[in-house]
Design a protein around this motif. Structure first.
Motif, PDB file in Angstrom:
ATOM      1  N   ALA A  75       0.820  -1.219   0.000  1.00 36.38           N
ATOM      2  CA  ALA A  75       0.000   0.000   0.000  1.00 36.38           C
ATOM      3  C   ALA A  75       0.851   1.264   0.000  1.00 36.38           C
ATOM      4  O   ALA A  75       0.309   2.369  -0.021  1.00 36.38           O
ATOM      5  CB  ALA A  75      -0.920   0.006   1.218  1.00 36.38           C
ATOM      6  N   LEU A  76       2.160   1.114   0.032  1.00 39.46           N
ATOM      7  CA  LEU A  76       3.068   2.268   0.101  1.00 39.46           C
ATOM      8  C   LEU A  76       3.759   2.504  -1.236  1.00 39.46           C
ATOM      9  O   LEU A  76       3.969   1.576  -2.034  1.00 39.46           O
ATOM     10  CB  LEU A  76       4.129   2.054   1.180  1.00 39.46           C
ATOM     11  CG  LEU A  76       3.633   1.879   2.621  1.00 39.46           C
ATOM     12  CD1 LEU A  76       4.797   1.583   3.549  1.00 39.46           C
ATOM     13  CD2 LEU A  76       2.879   3.126   3.084  1.00 39.46           C
ATOM     14  N   TYR A  77       4.112   3.761  -1.457  1.00 39.82           N
ATOM     15  CA  TYR A  77       4.947   4.139  -2.603  1.00 39.82           C
ATOM     16  C   TYR A  77       6.333   4.494  -2.044  1.00 39.82           C
ATOM     17  O   TYR A  77       6.446   5.322  -1.124  1.00 39.82           O
ATOM     18  CB  TYR A  77       4.335   5.320  -3.339  1.00 39.82           C
ATOM     19  CG  TYR A  77       3.025   4.970  -4.012  1.00 39.82           C
ATOM     20  CD1 TYR A  77       2.993   4.513  -5.330  1.00 39.82           C
ATOM     21  CD2 TYR A  77       1.819   5.086  -3.315  1.00 39.82           C
ATOM     22  CE1 TYR A  77       1.789   4.184  -5.938  1.00 39.82           C
ATOM     23  CE2 TYR A  77       0.620   4.754  -3.912  1.00 39.82           C
ATOM     24  CZ  TYR A  77       0.612   4.310  -5.229  1.00 39.82           C
ATOM     25  OH  TYR A  77      -0.584   3.974  -5.824  1.00 39.82           O
ATOM     26  N   VAL A  78       7.368   3.893  -2.617  1.00 40.58           N
ATOM     27  CA  VAL A  78       8.708   3.954  -2.019  1.00 40.58           C
ATOM     28  C   VAL A  78       9.720   4.434  -3.048  1.00 40.58           C
ATOM     29  O   VAL A  78       9.664   4.048  -4.221  1.00 40.58           O
ATOM     30  CB  VAL A  78       9.124   2.572  -1.465  1.00 40.58           C
ATOM     31  CG1 VAL A  78      10.537   2.621  -0.885  1.00 40.58           C
ATOM     32  CG2 VAL A  78       8.121   2.097  -0.420  1.00 40.58           C
ATOM     33  N   ILE A  79      10.631   5.284  -2.577  1.00 37.89           N
ATOM     34  CA  ILE A  79      11.806   5.698  -3.356  1.00 37.89           C
ATOM     35  C   ILE A  79      13.032   5.403  -2.506  1.00 37.89           C
ATOM     36  O   ILE A  79      13.141   5.871  -1.367  1.00 37.89           O
ATOM     37  CB  ILE A  79      11.768   7.205  -3.703  1.00 37.89           C
ATOM     38  CG1 ILE A  79      10.526   7.548  -4.517  1.00 37.89           C
ATOM     39  CG2 ILE A  79      13.026   7.608  -4.467  1.00 37.89           C
ATOM     40  CD1 ILE A  79      10.398   9.040  -4.810  1.00 37.89           C
ATOM     41  N   GLU A  80      13.966   4.638  -3.035  1.00 39.01           N
ATOM     42  CA  GLU A  80      15.164   4.260  -2.303  1.00 39.01           C
ATOM     43  C   GLU A  80      16.404   4.580  -3.142  1.00 39.01           C
ATOM     44  O   GLU A  80      16.357   4.636  -4.368  1.00 39.01           O
ATOM     45  CB  GLU A  80      15.143   2.774  -1.945  1.00 39.01           C
ATOM     46  CG  GLU A  80      14.076   2.394  -0.934  1.00 39.01           C
ATOM     47  CD  GLU A  80      14.134   0.920  -0.577  1.00 39.01           C
ATOM     48  OE1 GLU A  80      13.976   0.594   0.600  1.00 39.01           O
ATOM     49  OE2 GLU A  80      14.348   0.110  -1.513  1.00 39.01           O
ATOM     50  N   GLY A  81      17.501   4.773  -2.450  1.00 35.07           N
ATOM     51  CA  GLY A  81      18.770   5.046  -3.128  1.00 35.07           C
ATOM     52  C   GLY A  81      19.827   5.494  -2.132  1.00 35.07           C
ATOM     53  O   GLY A  81      19.687   5.267  -0.921  1.00 35.07           O
ATOM     54  N   ASN A  82      20.860   6.107  -2.627  1.00 36.54           N
ATOM     55  CA  ASN A  82      21.960   6.584  -1.789  1.00 36.54           C
ATOM     56  C   ASN A  82      22.292   8.015  -2.202  1.00 36.54           C
ATOM     57  O   ASN A  82      22.642   8.261  -3.364  1.00 36.54           O
ATOM     58  CB  ASN A  82      23.189   5.684  -1.931  1.00 36.54           C
ATOM     59  CG  ASN A  82      24.235   5.981  -0.871  1.00 36.54           C
ATOM     60  OD1 ASN A  82      24.745   7.093  -0.769  1.00 36.54           O
ATOM     61  ND2 ASN A  82      24.583   4.968  -0.073  1.00 36.54           N
ATOM     62  N   VAL A  83      22.196   8.959  -1.275  1.00 36.74           N
ATOM     63  CA  VAL A  83      22.429  10.370  -1.606  1.00 36.74           C
ATOM     64  C   VAL A  83      23.903  10.660  -1.869  1.00 36.74           C
ATOM     65  O   VAL A  83      24.253  11.682  -2.454  1.00 36.74           O
ATOM     66  CB  VAL A  83      21.915  11.290  -0.478  1.00 36.74           C
ATOM     67  CG1 VAL A  83      20.416  11.264  -0.384  1.00 36.74           C
ATOM     68  CG2 VAL A  83      22.566  10.924   0.854  1.00 36.74           C
ATOM     69  N   LEU A  84      24.797   9.764  -1.420  1.00 35.24           N
ATOM     70  CA  LEU A  84      26.233   9.966  -1.611  1.00 35.24           C
ATOM     71  C   LEU A  84      26.742   9.304  -2.880  1.00 35.24           C
ATOM     72  O   LEU A  84      27.955   9.301  -3.127  1.00 35.24           O
ATOM     73  CB  LEU A  84      27.008   9.426  -0.402  1.00 35.24           C
ATOM     74  CG  LEU A  84      26.725  10.100   0.949  1.00 35.24           C
ATOM     75  CD1 LEU A  84      27.555   9.452   2.039  1.00 35.24           C
ATOM     76  CD2 LEU A  84      26.988  11.594   0.879  1.00 35.24           C
ATOM     77  N   GLU A  85      25.854   8.744  -3.675  1.00 30.81           N
ATOM     78  CA  GLU A  85      26.266   8.066  -4.896  1.00 30.81           C
ATOM     79  C   GLU A  85      26.917   9.075  -5.858  1.00 30.81           C
ATOM     80  O   GLU A  85      26.374  10.152  -6.136  1.00 30.81           O
ATOM     81  CB  GLU A  85      25.068   7.412  -5.567  1.00 30.81           C
ATOM     82  CG  GLU A  85      25.426   6.575  -6.776  1.00 30.81           C
ATOM     83  CD  GLU A  85      24.223   5.866  -7.366  1.00 30.81           C
ATOM     84  OE1 GLU A  85      24.374   5.208  -8.414  1.00 30.81           O
ATOM     85  OE2 GLU A  85      23.123   5.977  -6.775  1.00 30.81           O
ATOM     86  N   GLY A  86      28.089   8.754  -6.339  1.00 29.19           N
ATOM     87  CA  GLY A  86      28.838   9.651  -7.210  1.00 29.19           C
ATOM     88  C   GLY A  86      29.671  10.674  -6.474  1.00 29.19           C
ATOM     89  O   GLY A  86      30.358  11.491  -7.100  1.00 29.19           O
ATOM     90  N   SER A  87      29.618  10.658  -5.145  1.00 26.79           N
ATOM     91  CA  SER A  87      30.401  11.592  -4.334  1.00 26.79           C
ATOM     92  C   SER A  87      31.445  10.827  -3.536  1.00 26.79           C
ATOM     93  O   SER A  87      31.268   9.647  -3.210  1.00 26.79           O
ATOM     94  CB  SER A  87      29.474  12.361  -3.376  1.00 26.79           C
ATOM     95  OG  SER A  87      30.216  13.134  -2.467  1.00 26.79           O
ATOM     96  N   GLU A  88      32.548  11.503  -3.208  1.00 25.77           N
ATOM     97  CA  GLU A  88      33.600  10.874  -2.424  1.00 25.77           C
ATOM     98  C   GLU A  88      33.340  10.985  -0.933  1.00 25.77           C
ATOM     99  O   GLU A  88      34.107  10.465  -0.122  1.00 25.77           O
ATOM    100  CB  GLU A  88      34.947  11.518  -2.760  1.00 25.77           C
ATOM    101  CG  GLU A  88      35.400  11.295  -4.207  1.00 25.77           C
ATOM    102  CD  GLU A  88      36.766  11.902  -4.478  1.00 25.77           C
ATOM    103  OE1 GLU A  88      37.315  12.553  -3.564  1.00 25.77           O
ATOM    104  OE2 GLU A  88      37.286  11.704  -5.592  1.00 25.77           O
ATOM    105  N   ALA A  89      32.289  11.703  -0.555  1.00 26.04           N
ATOM    106  CA  ALA A  89      31.962  11.872   0.859  1.00 26.04           C
ATOM    107  C   ALA A  89      31.514  10.546   1.465  1.00 26.04           C
ATOM    108  O   ALA A  89      30.900   9.710   0.801  1.00 26.04           O
ATOM    109  CB  ALA A  89      30.871  12.925   1.025  1.00 26.04           C
TER     110      ALA A  89
END
Length: 382
Positions: A75-89
């Motif tokens: 019943a949920l709508y979900v967005i997942e990922g990594n905010v640091l993707e492509g960054s060296e942080a």
């Protein structure tokens, strides 16, 4: 015990330590400016140049994926990922959803957003957005995170200053304008002061002692006192606001030191050489050009270094005597001030511009430093 041969007195050690301290004190800002010219704006804003080789925490503005990447999970709508993707942080220590409070939440904490959706962000940068209704819009959520960023050095600052047309034209024009001011403003006072110093050192005429006292007195006259009267005089005779006016201004301000330095050096030259030349029939001009000038080269070179460094780094005299609305005669020091006004907080650009302006004086100083020492110490030991 201090006088035993082969040992150094405590005074000698104190002098060495004082010199070392002064060298480090003067070297510190130069090294800092050099290091900062290779750093990014974010690194300069978050840590000092002495921490350039170490990882540091920075406040980063990141963004999650957009609604196009949402998936339905029951019943949920979900967005997942990594905010640091492509960054060296790496390693988020705190985060927030508003620029006013970038450290509002701890890693792993779930936060309810304004649209009713919920967001979770862990220490590795992994996030999960979930909502009871489909996500709408084109862009993802903004995230302000405090993360550890490894050290980074770049040549982009120098590319912007030397090859970007918007900056290159101004700095290149300012570089040649500074050379146009500096070279004549160094040569003219040396030529005049050399003749005057020889006359005060070896020619007998009434009032010579008074002239020497006047030269010494002019050494203590503040530069600022003479700016406005001299500018009015230049405007009255029609040489104000141009290269000719700034050449004469630098010549007038540099002559007292030049005459004093060269006269003291020439007085220390062997009298027998000059007397023998006069016995052989040499004129004062021949003695000056063939004997005095070659022997006085260390003193001439030492003053040339002082005058070159002073005129190259000058801003006050250029602001008063070299005003041009078109920017054709803008010197590098003034160009850097204008960059400060137009660029605001872009300290990486300012550091790069400042170090570029320092390059020529540094080269001149190290190329002629041996003459500087010889010229300053000449005559101190008989």
């Amino acid at each position: 015990m201090d006088n035993i041969a082969g040992t150094k007195s405590s005074l000698t050690w104190a002098v060495h330590l004082s010199v070392a301290f002064l060298v480090i004190l003067w070297l510190f800002p130069t090294v800092g400016l050099f290091v900062s010219s290779f750093r990014t704006a974010d690194q300069i804003a978050t840590s000092g140049w002495w921490k350039a080789m170490f990882a540091a925490e920075q406040n980063l503005q990141l963004r999650t994926a957009g609604p196009d990447d949402q998936v339905q999970d029951g019943a949920l709508y979900v967005i997942e990922g990594n905010v640091l993707e492509g960054s060296e942080a790496k390693g988020i220590s705190a985060w927030g959803t508003s620029a006013r409070d970038t450290q509002a939440y701890e890693p792993g904490e779930t936060v309810e957003l304004r649209d009713g959706s919920r967001m979770t962000l862990d220490g590795e940068g992994n996030y999960r957005l979930e909502s009871d209704a489909p996500f709408e819009g084109r862009r993802g959520e903004r995230v302000f995170a405090t993360a550890t960023v490894p050290p980074e050095f770049t040549l982009q600052n120098y590319r912007n200053m030397l090859f970007d047309p918007s900056n290159r034209e101004g700095m290149t024009r300012a570089f040649f304008s500074t050379l146009t001011v500096t070279i004549p403003a160094t040569i003219i006072p040396i030529l005049i002061a050399a003749f005057a110093a020889y006359a005060l050192a070896w020619m007998e005429f009434p009032g010579r002692a008074l002239l020497i006292a006047a030269v010494v007195g002019l050494l203590v006259v503040p530069l600022q006192l003479a700016l406005i009267p001299l500018l009015k005089f230049h405007n009255a005779i029609g040489i104000g606001k141009g290269y000719l006016g700034v050449w004469f201004a630098h010549t007038g301000f540099g002559l007292p030191l030049a005459i004093y330095l060269l006269r003291n050096y020439m007085v220390g030259l062997p009298r027998d050489i000059i007397e023998n030349a006069k016995v052989d029939g040499a004129t004062d001009f021949q003695i000056f050009t063939r004997i005095i000038l070659p022997l006085s080269f260390p003193a001439l070179a030492s003053f040339a270094i002082f005058q070159f460094l002073w005129t190259w780094n000058d801003l006050l005299v250029a602001m008063v005597f070299l005003v041009d609305a078109t920017g054709e005669t803008t010197v590098m020091t003034k160009q850097i001030v204008e960059l400060l006004g137009t660029r605001g907080g872009n300290w990486e650009i300012l550091a790069t511009a400042a170090f570029i302006s320092m390059a020529v004086p540094i080269i001149v100083f190290f190329a002629m430093q041996r003459y500087l020492v010889r010229g300053l110490l000449a005559g101190s030991v008989k």
